[in-house]
Design an enzyme around this catalytic site. Structure first.
Site, PDB file in Angstrom:
ATOM      1  N   LYS A 135     -15.047 -28.703 -49.744  1.00  0.00           N
ATOM      2  CA  LYS A 135     -14.052 -29.019 -48.719  1.00  0.00           C
ATOM      3  C   LYS A 135     -14.397 -30.215 -47.852  1.00  0.00           C
ATOM      4  O   LYS A 135     -13.512 -30.918 -47.395  1.00  0.00           O
ATOM      5  CB  LYS A 135     -13.880 -27.800 -47.807  1.00  0.00           C
ATOM      6  CG  LYS A 135     -13.218 -26.618 -48.504  1.00  0.00           C
ATOM      7  CD  LYS A 135     -12.920 -25.531 -47.507  1.00  0.00           C
ATOM      8  CE  LYS A 135     -12.369 -24.283 -48.158  1.00  0.00           C
ATOM      9  NZ  LYS A 135     -12.307 -23.163 -47.220  1.00  0.00           N
ATOM     10  N   GLU A 206     -17.919 -20.918 -44.207  1.00  0.00           N
ATOM     11  CA  GLU A 206     -17.701 -22.367 -44.093  1.00  0.00           C
ATOM     12  C   GLU A 206     -16.522 -22.682 -43.176  1.00  0.00           C
ATOM     13  O   GLU A 206     -16.537 -23.674 -42.461  1.00  0.00           O
ATOM     14  CB  GLU A 206     -17.476 -22.979 -45.477  1.00  0.00           C
ATOM     15  CG  GLU A 206     -18.774 -23.087 -46.250  1.00  0.00           C
ATOM     16  CD  GLU A 206     -18.547 -23.537 -47.684  1.00  0.00           C
ATOM     17  OE1 GLU A 206     -17.741 -24.442 -47.913  1.00  0.00           O
ATOM     18  OE2 GLU A 206     -19.186 -22.946 -48.580  1.00  0.00           O
ATOM     19  N   HIS A 210     -15.923 -24.763 -38.756  1.00  0.00           N
ATOM     20  CA  HIS A 210     -14.933 -25.685 -38.181  1.00  0.00           C
ATOM     21  C   HIS A 210     -14.482 -25.261 -36.786  1.00  0.00           C
ATOM     22  O   HIS A 210     -13.720 -25.983 -36.143  1.00  0.00           O
ATOM     23  CB  HIS A 210     -13.685 -25.743 -39.077  1.00  0.00           C
ATOM     24  CG  HIS A 210     -13.922 -26.405 -40.389  1.00  0.00           C
ATOM     25  ND1 HIS A 210     -13.829 -27.756 -40.572  1.00  0.00           N
ATOM     26  CD2 HIS A 210     -14.255 -25.906 -41.594  1.00  0.00           C
ATOM     27  CE1 HIS A 210     -14.088 -28.065 -41.829  1.00  0.00           C
ATOM     28  NE2 HIS A 210     -14.355 -26.946 -42.473  1.00  0.00           N
TER      29      HIS A 210
HETATM   30  N1  LIG Z   1     -11.030 -26.298 -51.775  1.00  0.00           N
HETATM   31  C1  LIG Z   1     -10.514 -25.105 -51.497  1.00  0.00           C
HETATM   32  O1  LIG Z   1      -9.305 -24.966 -51.378  1.00  0.00           O
HETATM   33  C2  LIG Z   1     -11.401 -23.906 -51.345  1.00  0.00           C
HETATM   34  C3  LIG Z   1     -10.839 -22.679 -51.010  1.00  0.00           C
HETATM   35  C4  LIG Z   1     -11.661 -21.569 -50.910  1.00  0.00           C
HETATM   36  C5  LIG Z   1     -13.038 -21.713 -51.101  1.00  0.00           C
HETATM   37  N2  LIG Z   1     -13.555 -22.923 -51.395  1.00  0.00           N
HETATM   38  C6  LIG Z   1     -15.006 -23.106 -51.557  1.00  0.00           C
HETATM   39  O2  LIG Z   1     -15.479 -22.379 -52.669  1.00  0.00           O
HETATM   40  C7  LIG Z   1     -16.871 -22.138 -52.481  1.00  0.00           C
HETATM   41  C8  LIG Z   1     -17.213 -20.709 -52.912  1.00  0.00           C
HETATM   42  O3  LIG Z   1     -16.640 -19.792 -51.976  1.00  0.00           O
HETATM   43  P1  LIG Z   1     -16.756 -18.206 -52.208  1.00  0.00           P
HETATM   44  O4  LIG Z   1     -15.937 -17.566 -51.135  1.00  0.00           O
HETATM   45  O5  LIG Z   1     -16.507 -17.901 -53.640  1.00  0.00           O
HETATM   46  O6  LIG Z   1     -18.317 -17.989 -51.878  1.00  0.00           O
HETATM   47  P2  LIG Z   1     -19.188 -16.684 -52.211  1.00  0.00           P
HETATM   48  O7  LIG Z   1     -20.280 -16.685 -51.212  1.00  0.00           O
HETATM   49  O8  LIG Z   1     -18.304 -15.491 -52.337  1.00  0.00           O
HETATM   50  O9  LIG Z   1     -19.781 -16.981 -53.664  1.00  0.00           O
HETATM   51  C9  LIG Z   1     -20.767 -17.949 -53.882  1.00  0.00           C
HETATM   52  C10 LIG Z   1     -21.447 -17.658 -55.218  1.00  0.00           C
HETATM   53  O10 LIG Z   1     -22.438 -18.668 -55.442  1.00  0.00           O
HETATM   54  C11 LIG Z   1     -23.672 -18.039 -55.842  1.00  0.00           C
HETATM   55  N3  LIG Z   1     -24.797 -18.890 -55.452  1.00  0.00           N
HETATM   56  C12 LIG Z   1     -25.175 -19.250 -54.204  1.00  0.00           C
HETATM   57  N4  LIG Z   1     -26.273 -20.030 -54.253  1.00  0.00           N
HETATM   58  C13 LIG Z   1     -26.582 -20.173 -55.567  1.00  0.00           C
HETATM   59  C14 LIG Z   1     -27.607 -20.857 -56.271  1.00  0.00           C
HETATM   60  N5  LIG Z   1     -28.527 -21.563 -55.629  1.00  0.00           N
HETATM   61  N6  LIG Z   1     -27.623 -20.767 -57.621  1.00  0.00           N
HETATM   62  C15 LIG Z   1     -26.690 -20.061 -58.295  1.00  0.00           C
HETATM   63  N7  LIG Z   1     -25.690 -19.394 -57.690  1.00  0.00           N
HETATM   64  C16 LIG Z   1     -25.644 -19.457 -56.339  1.00  0.00           C
HETATM   65  C17 LIG Z   1     -23.673 -16.711 -55.123  1.00  0.00           C
HETATM   66  O11 LIG Z   1     -24.579 -15.803 -55.701  1.00  0.00           O
HETATM   67  C18 LIG Z   1     -22.195 -16.321 -55.282  1.00  0.00           C
HETATM   68  O12 LIG Z   1     -21.973 -15.745 -56.545  1.00  0.00           O
HETATM   69  C19 LIG Z   1     -17.161 -22.421 -51.019  1.00  0.00           C
HETATM   70  O13 LIG Z   1     -17.835 -23.652 -50.901  1.00  0.00           O
HETATM   71  C20 LIG Z   1     -15.787 -22.520 -50.411  1.00  0.00           C
HETATM   72  O14 LIG Z   1     -15.703 -23.370 -49.281  1.00  0.00           O
HETATM   73  C21 LIG Z   1     -12.764 -24.025 -51.528  1.00  0.00           C
END
Ligand SMILES: NC(=O)c1ccc[n+]([C@@H]2O[C@H](COP(=O)([O-])OP(=O)(O)OC[C@H]3O[C@@H](n4cnc5c(N)ncnc54)[C@H](O)[C@@H]3O)[C@@H](O)[C@H]2O)c1
Length: 341
Positions: A135, A206, A210
């Site tokens: 983001k 995250e 903000h």
């Molecule tokens: N652009 C968009 O519209 C949008 C919308 C929603 C979420 N997102 C982004 O998506 C991302 C994921 O969000 P989420 O809610 O799924 O997060 P989450 O915390 O639910 O999941 C993160 C995953 O990453 C894994 N992980 C973390 N560190 C790791 C590492 N070093 N090695 C391997 N795996 C690792 C965790 O074990 C988990 O499975 C975030 O950065 C969020 O901001 C973007």
């Protein structure tokens, strides 16, 4: 025919749903998925039903105490297809010769984390597509700074390809076409997440960064209880203004407007699946014949965040594969490509 073999890094809120959505997208074969503690790989295709069932309510995010654990292990290792590992990303890189595209659904609580993950793929000589749903505006520059090494390696990197940035950036680029000069782009999103913080840890944490008084460092240090406390203070409904969302630099990068002309805000309801407000993109500009107008793109209120992030992320992944196969490498934003269905 499944001609795109893809991997998902991170099987939290976003990554799990990407696997789920991929079942209904033609041409996609999920072959690998990992989280912080485990990895599942099957080059003939993962059994997504089994993996989702095994990880339901069991989305090990950060190893913290509050992680829900309903299975034998936490996160992806609960699946019969998975094994535990301390080097999940390296393990996927080791198999990446047989992987066409990688969706990076990792948290972005350190600005350079995703660029560093990408570097590991370049260092291993990966030739394929990387897609992220990050983001923050400042990360795009970090990726652009690595564009030469992506090009040398043969990587097509599609950045900021979720909902916002991503889908809505692409919509703004399209809405801008009536105009010869853009005065403003306003993105206002509404997200309802009944599944709450527990199932959307990275996203909620995250977003909290903000809020006034917080930044990425302070948000990273919050305990799960403190996050639940902030959610309670807002009665589950948190409003955001002037967010650092990369829609601004991605639209500037595509030559559509200045980053300063773009504003992003929204409302997150962590206790209801109903959207607290309709998601809109409003592009105001001047036409060649001197009129001023606003073109508005609006999402249906029934479309969930999961649908609006993962549909486009996989659509951009497909578009990235097409570019990669045509020999086009480097960094692409969502306003540079049209996602495929
Ligand atoms: N652009 C968009 O519209 C949008 C919308 C929603 C979420 N997102 C982004 O998506 C991302 C994921 O969000 P989420 O809610 O799924 O997060 P989450 O915390 O639910 O999941 C993160 C995953 O990453 C894994 N992980 C973390 N560190 C790791 C590492 N070093 N090695 C391997 N795996 C690792 C965790 O074990 C988990 O499975 C975030 O950065 C969020 O901001 C973007």
């Amino acid at each position: 025919m499944h001609d795109i073999r893809f991997a998902v890094l991170g099987t939290g809120g976003i990554g799990r749903r990407a696997l789920d959505v991929s079942r209904e997208k033609p041409g996609l074969l999920p072959v690998a998925a990992c989280d912080r503690n485990g990895i599942a790989i099957d080059h003939d295709g993962l059994d997504v039903d089994e993996l989702l069932a095994a990880t339901e309510g069991n989305v090990a995010s950060d190893g913290g105490a509050a992680v829900k654990q309903h299975g034998a292990g936490a996160g992806v290792v609960a699946s019969a297809q998975a094994r535990s590992t301390e080097t999940p990303i390296e393990d996927i890189i080791a198999e990446s010769d047989a992987i066409d595209a990688v969706l990076i659904a990792l948290p972005n609580l350190e600005h350079d984390f995703i660029p560093r993950v990408a570097e590991r793929f370049t260092g291993a000589g990966y030739e394929g597509v990387l897609v992220d749903v990050l983001k923050r505006s400042r990360v795009i520059g970090m990726l652009d700074g690595r564009a030469d090494s992506f090009e040398e390696s043969g990587i097509t990197f599609v950045c900021g390809a979720g909902a916002t940035p991503g889908f809505l950036t692409g919509a703004a680029a399209l809405a801008a076409q009536s105009f010869v000069e853009i005065e403003s782009v306003e993105i206002h999103w509404g997200v309802g997440l009944k599944s709450g913080y527990e199932d959307n840890r990275g996203t909620v944490r995250e977003d909290i960064a903000h809020l006034p008084g917080y930044d990425i460092e302070t948000a990273r240090e919050l305990t799960d209880e403190e996050i639940e406390g902030i959610v309670d203070e807002h009665d589950g409904v948190i409003e955001f203004e002037e967010m650092e969302h990369a829609d601004d630099v991605l639209l500037e990068r595509a030559g559509i407007c200045d980053a300063d002309d773009v504003s992003v805000g929204g409302i997150l309801d962590v206790r209801s699946d109903e959207k607290p407000t309709t998601t809109t993109v409003s592009v105001t500009g001047r036409t060649f014949d001197g009129e001023h107008a606003t073109n508005t793109f609006e999402l249906g209120d029934e479309t969930s965040m999961a649908a609006n992030v993962n549909g486009p992320a996989l659509g951009y992944l497909k578009a990235g594969v097409q570019r990669n196969r045509a020999g086009e490498y480097g960094v692409f934003g969502p306003a540079d490509l049209m996602p495929e269905f």
